[in-house]
Design a protein around this motif. Structure first.
Motif, PDB file in Angstrom:
ATOM      1  N   PHE A  13       0.815  -1.210   0.000  1.00 28.84           N
ATOM      2  CA  PHE A  13       0.000   0.000   0.000  1.00 28.84           C
ATOM      3  C   PHE A  13       0.856   1.271   0.000  1.00 28.84           C
ATOM      4  CE2 PHE A  13      -4.032  -2.218   1.093  1.00 28.84           C
ATOM      5  CZ  PHE A  13      -4.809  -1.594   0.140  1.00 28.84           C
ATOM      6  N   TYR A  14       1.959   1.244   0.743  1.00 30.90           N
ATOM      7  CA  TYR A  14       2.779   2.454   0.785  1.00 30.90           C
ATOM      8  C   TYR A  14       3.378   2.741  -0.593  1.00 30.90           C
ATOM      9  CZ  TYR A  14       5.785   6.086   2.658  1.00 30.90           C
ATOM     10  OH  TYR A  14       6.383   7.305   2.918  1.00 30.90           O
ATOM     11  N   GLY A  15       4.047   1.741  -1.161  1.00 33.37           N
ATOM     12  CA  GLY A  15       4.721   1.930  -2.448  1.00 33.37           C
ATOM     13  C   GLY A  15       3.740   2.264  -3.565  1.00 33.37           C
ATOM     14  N   LEU A  16       2.600   1.592  -3.589  1.00 31.14           N
ATOM     15  CA  LEU A  16       1.645   1.840  -4.674  1.00 31.14           C
ATOM     16  C   LEU A  16       0.966   3.202  -4.538  1.00 31.14           C
ATOM     17  CD1 LEU A  16      -0.006  -1.641  -5.347  1.00 31.14           C
ATOM     18  CD2 LEU A  16       1.825  -0.480  -6.608  1.00 31.14           C
ATOM     19  N   THR A  17       0.761   3.669  -3.306  1.00 36.34           N
ATOM     20  CA  THR A  17       0.186   5.004  -3.123  1.00 36.34           C
ATOM     21  C   THR A  17       1.153   6.062  -3.649  1.00 36.34           C
ATOM     22  OG1 THR A  17      -1.095   4.278  -1.203  1.00 36.34           O
ATOM     23  CG2 THR A  17      -0.726   6.647  -1.421  1.00 36.34           C
ATOM     24  N   VAL A  18       2.430   5.926  -3.304  1.00 39.06           N
ATOM     25  CA  VAL A  18       3.426   6.876  -3.816  1.00 39.06           C
ATOM     26  C   VAL A  18       3.474   6.795  -5.345  1.00 39.06           C
ATOM     27  CG1 VAL A  18       5.883   7.437  -3.917  1.00 39.06           C
ATOM     28  CG2 VAL A  18       4.835   6.845  -1.720  1.00 39.06           C
ATOM     29  N   ALA A  19       3.502   5.578  -5.884  1.00 43.43           N
ATOM     30  CA  ALA A  19       3.611   5.417  -7.335  1.00 43.43           C
ATOM     31  C   ALA A  19       2.404   6.038  -8.039  1.00 43.43           C
ATOM     32  CB  ALA A  19       3.726   3.928  -7.685  1.00 43.43           C
ATOM     33  N   GLU A  20       1.210   5.778  -7.512  1.00 38.33           N
ATOM     34  CA  GLU A  20      -0.017   6.294  -8.149  1.00 38.33           C
ATOM     35  C   GLU A  20      -0.029   7.818  -8.146  1.00 38.33           C
ATOM     36  OE1 GLU A  20      -3.855   7.910  -8.694  1.00 38.33           O
ATOM     37  OE2 GLU A  20      -2.786   7.993  -6.764  1.00 38.33           O
ATOM     38  N   ARG A  21       0.300   8.418  -7.012  1.00 36.52           N
ATOM     39  CA  ARG A  21       0.302   9.878  -6.919  1.00 36.52           C
ATOM     40  C   ARG A  21       1.386  10.484  -7.820  1.00 36.52           C
ATOM     41  NH1 ARG A  21      -3.387  12.678  -6.282  1.00 36.52           N
ATOM     42  NH2 ARG A  21      -3.941  11.005  -7.666  1.00 36.52           N
ATOM     43  N   LEU A  26       1.894  14.042 -10.473  1.00 32.23           N
ATOM     44  CA  LEU A  26       3.132  14.739 -10.814  1.00 32.23           C
ATOM     45  C   LEU A  26       3.610  14.416 -12.225  1.00 32.23           C
ATOM     46  CD1 LEU A  26       4.997  14.138  -7.411  1.00 32.23           C
ATOM     47  CD2 LEU A  26       3.591  16.103  -8.070  1.00 32.23           C
ATOM     48  N   GLY A  27       2.934  13.472 -12.878  1.00 34.02           N
ATOM     49  CA  GLY A  27       3.305  13.145 -14.260  1.00 34.02           C
ATOM     50  C   GLY A  27       4.629  12.403 -14.402  1.00 34.02           C
ATOM     51  N   LEU A  28       5.072  11.770 -13.320  1.00 34.45           N
ATOM     52  CA  LEU A  28       6.363  11.070 -13.370  1.00 34.45           C
ATOM     53  C   LEU A  28       6.218   9.657 -13.944  1.00 34.45           C
ATOM     54  CD1 LEU A  28       7.774  11.954  -9.819  1.00 34.45           C
ATOM     55  CD2 LEU A  28       8.100  13.196 -11.967  1.00 34.45           C
ATOM     56  N   ARG A  29       7.292   9.163 -14.524  1.00 25.29           N
ATOM     57  CA  ARG A  29       7.334   7.763 -14.951  1.00 25.29           C
ATOM     58  C   ARG A  29       7.924   6.949 -13.799  1.00 25.29           C
ATOM     59  NH1 ARG A  29      10.988   9.420 -19.784  1.00 25.29           N
ATOM     60  NH2 ARG A  29      11.721  10.544 -17.968  1.00 25.29           N
ATOM     61  N   VAL A  30       7.154   5.989 -13.328  1.00 23.80           N
ATOM     62  CA  VAL A  30       7.518   5.286 -12.098  1.00 23.80           C
ATOM     63  C   VAL A  30       7.782   3.807 -12.384  1.00 23.80           C
ATOM     64  CG1 VAL A  30       6.842   4.772  -9.719  1.00 23.80           C
ATOM     65  CG2 VAL A  30       5.968   6.848 -10.841  1.00 23.80           C
ATOM     66  N   GLN A  31       8.924   3.345 -11.912  1.00 22.71           N
ATOM     67  CA  GLN A  31       9.219   1.916 -11.955  1.00 22.71           C
ATOM     68  C   GLN A  31       8.993   1.356 -10.557  1.00 22.71           C
ATOM     69  OE1 GLN A  31      10.609  -0.215 -14.679  1.00 22.71           O
ATOM     70  NE2 GLN A  31       9.666  -1.555 -13.166  1.00 22.71           N
ATOM     71  N   VAL A  32       8.093   0.378 -10.422  1.00 27.73           N
ATOM     72  CA  VAL A  32       7.865  -0.287  -9.141  1.00 27.73           C
ATOM     73  C   VAL A  32       8.464  -1.680  -9.244  1.00 27.73           C
ATOM     74  CG1 VAL A  32       6.121  -1.109  -7.494  1.00 27.73           C
ATOM     75  CG2 VAL A  32       5.675   0.968  -8.831  1.00 27.73           C
ATOM     76  N   ILE A  33       9.196  -2.092  -8.205  1.00 25.68           N
ATOM     77  CA  ILE A  33       9.668  -3.482  -8.176  1.00 25.68           C
ATOM     78  C   ILE A  33       9.230  -4.144  -6.872  1.00 25.68           C
ATOM     79  CG2 ILE A  33      11.683  -3.054  -9.668  1.00 25.68           C
ATOM     80  CD1 ILE A  33      13.458  -3.216  -7.148  1.00 25.68           C
ATOM     81  N   ASP A  34       9.039  -5.436  -6.916  1.00 28.70           N
ATOM     82  CA  ASP A  34       8.769  -6.202  -5.699  1.00 28.70           C
ATOM     83  C   ASP A  34       9.424  -7.564  -5.859  1.00 28.70           C
ATOM     84  OD1 ASP A  34       6.385  -5.767  -3.281  1.00 28.70           O
ATOM     85  OD2 ASP A  34       7.428  -7.709  -3.451  1.00 28.70           O
ATOM     86  N   MET A 207      -4.748   0.562  -8.496  1.00 32.69           N
ATOM     87  CA  MET A 207      -3.831   1.647  -8.120  1.00 32.69           C
ATOM     88  C   MET A 207      -2.628   1.698  -9.050  1.00 32.69           C
ATOM     89  SD  MET A 207      -3.852   1.408  -3.956  1.00 32.69           S
ATOM     90  CE  MET A 207      -2.911   2.921  -3.690  1.00 32.69           C
ATOM     91  N   ALA A 208      -2.179   0.518  -9.478  1.00 29.85           N
ATOM     92  CA  ALA A 208      -0.967   0.449 -10.305  1.00 29.85           C
ATOM     93  C   ALA A 208      -1.274   0.568 -11.785  1.00 29.85           C
ATOM     94  CB  ALA A 208      -0.242  -0.878 -10.036  1.00 29.85           C
ATOM     95  N   ASP A 209      -2.563   0.616 -12.150  1.00 28.74           N
ATOM     96  CA  ASP A 209      -2.948   0.595 -13.554  1.00 28.74           C
ATOM     97  C   ASP A 209      -2.859   1.995 -14.158  1.00 28.74           C
ATOM     98  OD1 ASP A 209      -3.968   0.046 -16.013  1.00 28.74           O
ATOM     99  OD2 ASP A 209      -6.054  -0.109 -15.327  1.00 28.74           O
ATOM    100  N   HIS A 210      -1.687   2.345 -14.635  1.00 27.95           N
ATOM    101  CA  HIS A 210      -1.467   3.672 -15.212  1.00 27.95           C
ATOM    102  C   HIS A 210      -0.357   3.544 -16.260  1.00 27.95           C
ATOM    103  CE1 HIS A 210      -0.252   7.857 -15.593  1.00 27.95           C
ATOM    104  NE2 HIS A 210      -1.423   8.168 -15.070  1.00 27.95           N
ATOM    105  N   PRO A 211      -0.503   4.208 -17.399  1.00 30.06           N
ATOM    106  CA  PRO A 211       0.520   4.057 -18.447  1.00 30.06           C
ATOM    107  C   PRO A 211       1.918   4.491 -18.008  1.00 30.06           C
ATOM    108  CG  PRO A 211      -1.190   5.659 -19.089  1.00 30.06           C
ATOM    109  CD  PRO A 211      -1.662   4.990 -17.851  1.00 30.06           C
ATOM    110  N   ARG A 212       2.006   5.370 -17.001  1.00 35.10           N
ATOM    111  CA  ARG A 212       3.343   5.795 -16.555  1.00 35.10           C
ATOM    112  C   ARG A 212       3.874   4.946 -15.395  1.00 35.10           C
ATOM    113  NH1 ARG A 212       1.321  10.912 -18.138  1.00 35.10           N
ATOM    114  NH2 ARG A 212       0.464  11.337 -16.080  1.00 35.10           N
ATOM    115  N   ILE A 213       3.138   3.889 -15.006  1.00 35.32           N
ATOM    116  CA  ILE A 213       3.635   2.993 -13.946  1.00 35.32           C
ATOM    117  C   ILE A 213       3.949   1.630 -14.545  1.00 35.32           C
ATOM    118  CG2 ILE A 213       3.107   1.805 -11.768  1.00 35.32           C
ATOM    119  CD1 ILE A 213       1.204   4.058 -11.062  1.00 35.32           C
ATOM    120  N   ASP A 214       5.164   1.176 -14.304  1.00 38.30           N
ATOM    121  CA  ASP A 214       5.527  -0.183 -14.705  1.00 38.30           C
ATOM    122  C   ASP A 214       5.871  -0.974 -13.443  1.00 38.30           C
ATOM    123  OD1 ASP A 214       6.236  -2.239 -16.675  1.00 38.30           O
ATOM    124  OD2 ASP A 214       8.267  -1.963 -15.882  1.00 38.30           O
ATOM    125  N   VAL A 215       5.281  -2.155 -13.299  1.00 41.95           N
ATOM    126  CA  VAL A 215       5.542  -2.985 -12.118  1.00 41.95           C
ATOM    127  C   VAL A 215       6.326  -4.207 -12.553  1.00 41.95           C
ATOM    128  CG1 VAL A 215       4.526  -4.292 -10.207  1.00 41.95           C
ATOM    129  CG2 VAL A 215       3.367  -2.230 -11.044  1.00 41.95           C
TER     130      VAL A 215
END
Ligand code: FDA
Length: 386
Positions: A13-21, A26-34, A207-215
């Protein structure tokens, strides 16, 4: 990593909230890893294949909050059912409502006290130490609610949680033991409560479903060639939600945790215990509680001839175990301060979430602190991490 603006380590929840926002606001391209094979962190749930019943893989998760900002934010990704949590406890072959309330007291003492008489009874029983400071958890429990209720409902359960005789546990393990002098046995007192209508994983996936988020799953920050610590830190701003001691290679010593073991079973009955969570207070029953998942979603069309239960066992975590509850001994607290100091001097890395700050956080707290970090710390992190 020239096409990424921010690396988020941990898809809870913490990482995905930051990534989504970061992506949406902010229009950033975010790489999430787990490093796990699924998103969601400890809130992850999945359907037990033979019954279709949703099982919370890392222990039962009940959503509740009085934080309006968090409630509004959560509702962008999921609707909530009207589920209201109640807990019962079995003690010496009898079932009592929890938390301890007027119903528990009158059942236990075979009495018909009103609130004032019950309050006087418990105060009298709690005066056993005659003002002396409790020196261990056992005495603390007696000083809070008196010996009879403490010994029935708290002592055995706590001994199992800690696998330690409460006389050897510090009094500080419990600050208070709530007793309600009404018949209200609603477990949570928050303004909002409910379960995600189509499950936790659907919520977290949205939450992670966004074109600028890659998991990227199955990707360990301490092992990955491209997105690992040694490659990324200093090159890219990082939000790190893994264990803080692991990040610093345990340089100040390991922080201690309790872990849980779960034993899942599919039974050929439509209803095993009639409620979602039954605690077991007796110390000769090895598990602390049994979850029966169908009761979290009475609105769903689950099979009527089968049910899924999960027995929960508690013990000290060893290397390799899932860290669940921070223990927080004096040694832990000293080490945590040293790690916090190191973290403050790690440019371009923000430590967050329950593992990154060595704190028990409910889901709404993890989301709330991530929203606050996006407001307050992310701007500096983005400036420093470049
Ligand atoms: P979380 O642990 O979810 O996510 C961290 C992620 O980081 C994990 O997915 C992990 O794999 C990943 N990670 C770690 N190291 C990594 C590495 N080296 N590389 C890549 N990834 C790495 N809350 C509530 O509100 N109601 C409830 O009923 C419950 N019940 C409950 C029961 C039990 C048994 C526990 C332990 C916890 C709860 N909670 C709860 C709390 C809830 O689980 C908690 O709030 C959230 O998991 C916190 O989210 P985080 O993102 O901080 O951590």
């Amino acid at each position: 990593s020239g096409d990424v603006d921010l690396l988020v380590v941990g898809a809870g929840f913490y990482g995905l909230t930051v990534a989504e926002r970061a992506a949406n606001e902010l229009g950033l391209r975010v790489q999430v890893i787990d490093r796990r094979p699924h998103i969601g962190g400890n809130a992850y749930s999945e359907l037990e294949p033979s019954t279709g019943i949703e099982v919370h893989r890392y222990g039962a998760h009940l959503f509740h909050t009085s934080n309006e900002r968090v409630w509004e934010y959560a509702n962008r990704f999921t609707a909530f059912t009207g589920y209201v949590h109640h807990v019962y406890t079995t003690y010496r072959g009898e079932v009592f409502p929890m938390p301890i309330n007027l119903g528990t007291i009158n059942q236990f003492f075979r009495s018909a006290h009103g609130p004032a008489a019950a309050r006087a009874l418990i105060a009298e029983q709690a005066s056993e130490l005659e003002g002396r400071e409790p020196t261990n958890l056992d005495e603390k429990g007696v000083s809070l609610i008196g010996r009879p209720l403490y010994e029935a409902f708290i002592r055995g359960y706590t001994a199992k949680q800690w696998q330690t005789d409460p006389r050897e546990l510090p009094a500080s393990v419990i600050a208070r033991l709530p007793v309600r002098y009404t018949y209200d046995n609603r477990y949570f007192a928050d303004t909002h409560e409910g379960l995600p209508v189509d499950g936790y994983t659907a919520w977290l996936t949205r939450m992670a479903d966004h074109p600028r988020i890659d998991v990227r799953l199955d990707t360990d920050f301490f092992a990955d060639h491209d997105l690992g610590r040694d490659r990324v830190v200093g090159q890219l701003p990082v939000v790190y939600t893994g264990p803080v001691d692991r990040y610093f290679d345990y340089a100040e010593g390991p922080l201690s945790w309790r872990t849980l073991d779960f034993e899942e079973e599919v039974l050929g009955v439509g209803d095993f215990q009639g409620t979602s969570v039954m605690n077991y207070a007796d110390d000769d029953v090895p598990y602390t509680r049994i979850h029966e998942f169908r009761h979290f979603h009475p609105e769903r069309d689950y099979p009527r001839d089968r049910t899924v239960i999960m027995r929960e066992f508690s013990r000290f975590a060893e290397p390799g175990d899932e860290p669940y509850y921070p223990i927080g001994t004096a040694t832990d607290r000293a080490r945590l301060l040293a790690y916090r100091d190191r973290a403050a001097h790690e440019p371009g890395v923000h430590f967050g979430g329950r593992l990154g700050t060595y704190q028990y956080l409910d889901m709404h707290m993890a989301i709330g602190s991530a929203l606050a970090a996006v407001d307050n710390q992310l701007p500096d992190l983005l400036a420093a991490g470049r």
